[in-house]
Design a protein around this motif. Structure first.
Motif, mmCIF file in Angstrom:
data_model
loop_
_atom_site.group_PDB
_atom_site.id
_atom_site.type_symbol
_atom_site.label_atom_id
_atom_site.label_comp_id
_atom_site.label_asym_id
_atom_site.label_seq_id
_atom_site.Cartn_x
_atom_site.Cartn_y
_atom_site.Cartn_z
ATOM 1 N N SER A 54 0.819 -1.204 0.000
ATOM 2 C CA SER A 54 0.000 0.000 0.000
ATOM 3 C C SER A 54 0.858 1.260 0.000
ATOM 4 O O SER A 54 1.812 1.361 0.789
ATOM 5 C CB SER A 54 -0.908 -0.005 1.240
ATOM 6 O OG SER A 54 -1.699 1.156 1.306
ATOM 7 N N PRO A 55 0.554 2.235 -0.869
ATOM 8 C CA PRO A 55 1.277 3.515 -0.818
ATOM 9 C C PRO A 55 1.032 4.220 0.515
ATOM 10 O O PRO A 55 -0.049 4.120 1.092
ATOM 11 C CB PRO A 55 0.672 4.322 -1.970
ATOM 12 C CG PRO A 55 -0.006 3.323 -2.848
ATOM 13 C CD PRO A 55 -0.447 2.207 -1.953
ATOM 14 N N ALA B 82 -4.184 11.341 -5.681
ATOM 15 C CA ALA B 82 -4.536 12.750 -5.821
ATOM 16 C C ALA B 82 -6.012 13.003 -5.501
ATOM 17 O O ALA B 82 -6.376 14.080 -5.024
ATOM 18 C CB ALA B 82 -4.214 13.228 -7.234
ATOM 19 N N ASN B 83 -6.865 12.022 -5.773
ATOM 20 C CA ASN B 83 -8.297 12.196 -5.464
ATOM 21 C C ASN B 83 -8.690 11.601 -4.114
ATOM 22 O O ASN B 83 -9.874 11.408 -3.825
ATOM 23 C CB ASN B 83 -9.164 11.598 -6.571
ATOM 24 C CG ASN B 83 -8.865 10.131 -6.820
ATOM 25 O OD1 ASN B 83 -8.032 9.545 -6.135
ATOM 26 N ND2 ASN B 83 -9.542 9.540 -7.787
ATOM 27 N N GLY B 84 -7.686 11.292 -3.272
ATOM 28 C CA GLY B 84 -7.957 10.877 -1.908
ATOM 29 C C GLY B 84 -8.205 9.402 -1.688
ATOM 30 O O GLY B 84 -8.575 9.003 -0.577
ATOM 31 N N LEU B 85 -7.973 8.582 -2.699
ATOM 32 C CA LEU B 85 -8.192 7.151 -2.534
ATOM 33 C C LEU B 85 -7.014 6.499 -1.811
ATOM 34 O O LEU B 85 -5.854 6.826 -2.058
ATOM 35 C CB LEU B 85 -8.392 6.471 -3.891
ATOM 36 C CG LEU B 85 -9.701 6.769 -4.629
ATOM 37 C CD1 LEU B 85 -9.723 6.027 -5.959
ATOM 38 C CD2 LEU B 85 -10.909 6.385 -3.781
ATOM 39 N N GLY C 11 -15.579 2.127 1.526
ATOM 40 C CA GLY C 11 -14.618 1.313 0.776
ATOM 41 C C GLY C 11 -15.077 -0.114 0.607
ATOM 42 O O GLY C 11 -16.235 -0.475 0.861
ATOM 43 N N GLY C 12 -14.135 -0.931 0.171
ATOM 44 C CA GLY C 12 -14.414 -2.343 -0.025
ATOM 45 C C GLY C 12 -13.133 -3.151 -0.023
ATOM 46 O O GLY C 12 -12.069 -2.667 -0.426
ATOM 47 N N LEU C 13 -13.234 -4.383 0.469
ATOM 48 C CA LEU C 13 -12.125 -5.330 0.493
ATOM 49 C C LEU C 13 -12.582 -6.607 -0.186
ATOM 50 O O LEU C 13 -13.740 -7.011 -0.037
ATOM 51 C CB LEU C 13 -11.688 -5.597 1.931
ATOM 52 C CG LEU C 13 -10.455 -6.478 2.168
ATOM 53 C CD1 LEU C 13 -9.755 -6.065 3.470
ATOM 54 C CD2 LEU C 13 -10.827 -7.955 2.256
ATOM 55 N N ALA C 14 -11.690 -7.240 -0.933
ATOM 56 C CA ALA C 14 -12.062 -8.466 -1.640
ATOM 57 C C ALA C 14 -10.863 -9.404 -1.731
ATOM 58 O O ALA C 14 -9.706 -8.967 -1.684
ATOM 59 C CB ALA C 14 -12.584 -8.150 -3.042
ATOM 60 N N ASN C 15 -11.156 -10.689 -1.839
ATOM 61 C CA ASN C 15 -10.120 -11.660 -2.181
ATOM 62 C C ASN C 15 -10.755 -12.830 -2.915
ATOM 63 O O ASN C 15 -11.982 -13.001 -2.902
ATOM 64 C CB ASN C 15 -9.324 -12.134 -0.957
ATOM 65 C CG ASN C 15 -10.142 -12.956 0.025
ATOM 66 O OD1 ASN C 15 -10.868 -13.868 -0.339
ATOM 67 N ND2 ASN C 15 -10.002 -12.638 1.317
ATOM 68 N N HIS C 16 -9.921 -13.605 -3.572
ATOM 69 C CA HIS C 16 -10.368 -14.871 -4.149
ATOM 70 C C HIS C 16 -9.306 -15.923 -3.856
ATOM 71 O O HIS C 16 -8.106 -15.664 -4.019
ATOM 72 C CB HIS C 16 -10.594 -14.787 -5.657
ATOM 73 C CG HIS C 16 -11.179 -16.063 -6.202
ATOM 74 N ND1 HIS C 16 -12.537 -16.282 -6.252
ATOM 75 C CD2 HIS C 16 -10.591 -17.200 -6.677
ATOM 76 C CE1 HIS C 16 -12.763 -17.501 -6.741
ATOM 77 N NE2 HIS C 16 -11.599 -18.071 -6.993
ATOM 78 N N LEU C 17 -9.762 -17.087 -3.401
ATOM 79 C CA LEU C 17 -8.857 -18.162 -3.013
ATOM 80 C C LEU C 17 -9.128 -19.411 -3.843
ATOM 81 O O LEU C 17 -10.287 -19.803 -4.037
ATOM 82 C CB LEU C 17 -9.032 -18.492 -1.529
ATOM 83 C CG LEU C 17 -8.638 -17.395 -0.534
ATOM 84 C CD1 LEU C 17 -9.110 -17.771 0.864
ATOM 85 C CD2 LEU C 17 -7.131 -17.162 -0.546
ATOM 86 N N TRP C 18 -8.045 -20.024 -4.337
ATOM 87 C CA TRP C 18 -8.097 -21.321 -5.006
ATOM 88 C C TRP C 18 -7.243 -22.304 -4.206
ATOM 89 O O TRP C 18 -6.122 -21.979 -3.810
ATOM 90 C CB TRP C 18 -7.518 -21.257 -6.414
ATOM 91 C CG TRP C 18 -8.275 -20.449 -7.405
ATOM 92 C CD1 TRP C 18 -9.336 -20.848 -8.173
ATOM 93 C CD2 TRP C 18 -7.995 -19.091 -7.792
ATOM 94 N NE1 TRP C 18 -9.736 -19.829 -9.004
ATOM 95 C CE2 TRP C 18 -8.931 -18.729 -8.786
ATOM 96 C CE3 TRP C 18 -7.048 -18.140 -7.386
ATOM 97 C CZ2 TRP C 18 -8.947 -17.486 -9.386
ATOM 98 C CZ3 TRP C 18 -7.066 -16.896 -7.963
ATOM 99 C CH2 TRP C 18 -8.001 -16.570 -8.954
#
Length: 265
Positions: free
Chosen positions: A110-111, A116-119, A160-167
């Motif tokens: 993560s930076p 610039a738009n606050g994300l 916001g939102g958090l996501a993942n995908h697991l195989w």
């Protein structure tokens, strides 16, 4: 004497303003999954009505969050979920099991500064480890996949939102393979007195079974100071909008948590 008393009261009031602002800032950081803040949450969940035997499950998630300073521009945020489970008749008349569940470890690059738009954002790998102490407490599969989070904090609000995908990539051949998507949209409002009101879902889609699990969580948290130690106390309820065939049939569950915070000095 009156003038002295008034002066002391005014000074005390003024000195409390920075403390309140600091508490509000810490409470807002807790709403940011990739904040550069060491924290140690203990999150308790209770759900019931599982399967044909009306089973129940209690889960204590120990969830350390550790930011790692890569360089002047980037952090890696390590988020680990260690479930300690106590359950009864979770798969029909299956008896009681207690112990360690499967561990999920996620790493977000993560930076340090928002765009610039606050994300604010982070992305990286997630690892699912078959650490369960009983076969009915875990999947007995190793799994890996991508994870990402994006959010914006504006005033008292966090969206916001958090996501993942697991195989699954290895594990016991007689257990079902893993292919699951986790989606967690969230919003939170933090008051100047460090109360936080939050709403999220922790939805999972099982691509193998073609089933959704959709709990909607409503929570209230208060950041407090115990001496010099900031601690967040949280209580909430969960409504099951959708569950898999063997999931909890009771519509409502409960959640409570205590989070120890360790801000940089």
């Amino acid at each position: 004497m009156k003038a002295l008393q008034v002066g002391l009261i005014a000074a005390a009031s003024l000195s409390s303003v920075p403390a309140l602002a600091q508490d509000q800032d810490l409470a807002k950081q807790l709403s940011n999954p990739v904040a550069s803040l060491i924290s140690l949450p203990f999150q308790f969940n209770h759900d019931s009505g599982y399967g044909s035997a009306d089973g129940e499950k209690n889960v204590l998630n120990v969830q350390p969050v550790i930011p790692i300073d890569l360089n002047e521009n980037w952090n890696v945020i390590a988020r680990v979920i260690v479930p300690i489970i106590d359950q009864k008749d979770i798969a029909g008349e299956s008896g009681s099991q207690s112990g360690l569940g499967d561990i999920l470890a996620s790493f977000f690059f993560s930076p340090k500064e928002p765009t610039a738009n606050g994300l604010i954002w982070g992305a990286g790998p997630a690892f699912y480890l078959p650490t369960a102490s009983d076969e009915l407490l875990g999947a007995e599969k190793w799994a890996i996949g991508p994870t990402a989070v994006v959010l914006k904090q504006s005033g008292n609000w966090t969206f916001g939102g958090l996501a993942n995908h697991l195989w699954s990539v290895a594990g016991e051949d007689d257990r079902n393979d893993i292919s699951s998507t986790f989606l967690q949209p969230f919003m939170a409002y933090t008051t100047p007195t460090a109360w936080t009101f939050s709403l999220n879902t922790e939805s999972t889609y099982d691509w193998k079974a073609e089933e959704w699990s959709v709990p909607i969580n409503m929570q209230i948290a208060k950041l407090m100071q115990f001496g010099a130690q900031p601690v967040s106390l949280q209580v909430g309820a969960r409504y099951w909008a959708d569950t898999p065939e063997n999931g909890p049939k009771d519509d409502w569950g409960a959640r409570a948590s205590v989070t120890w915070l360790f801000p940089k000095g």
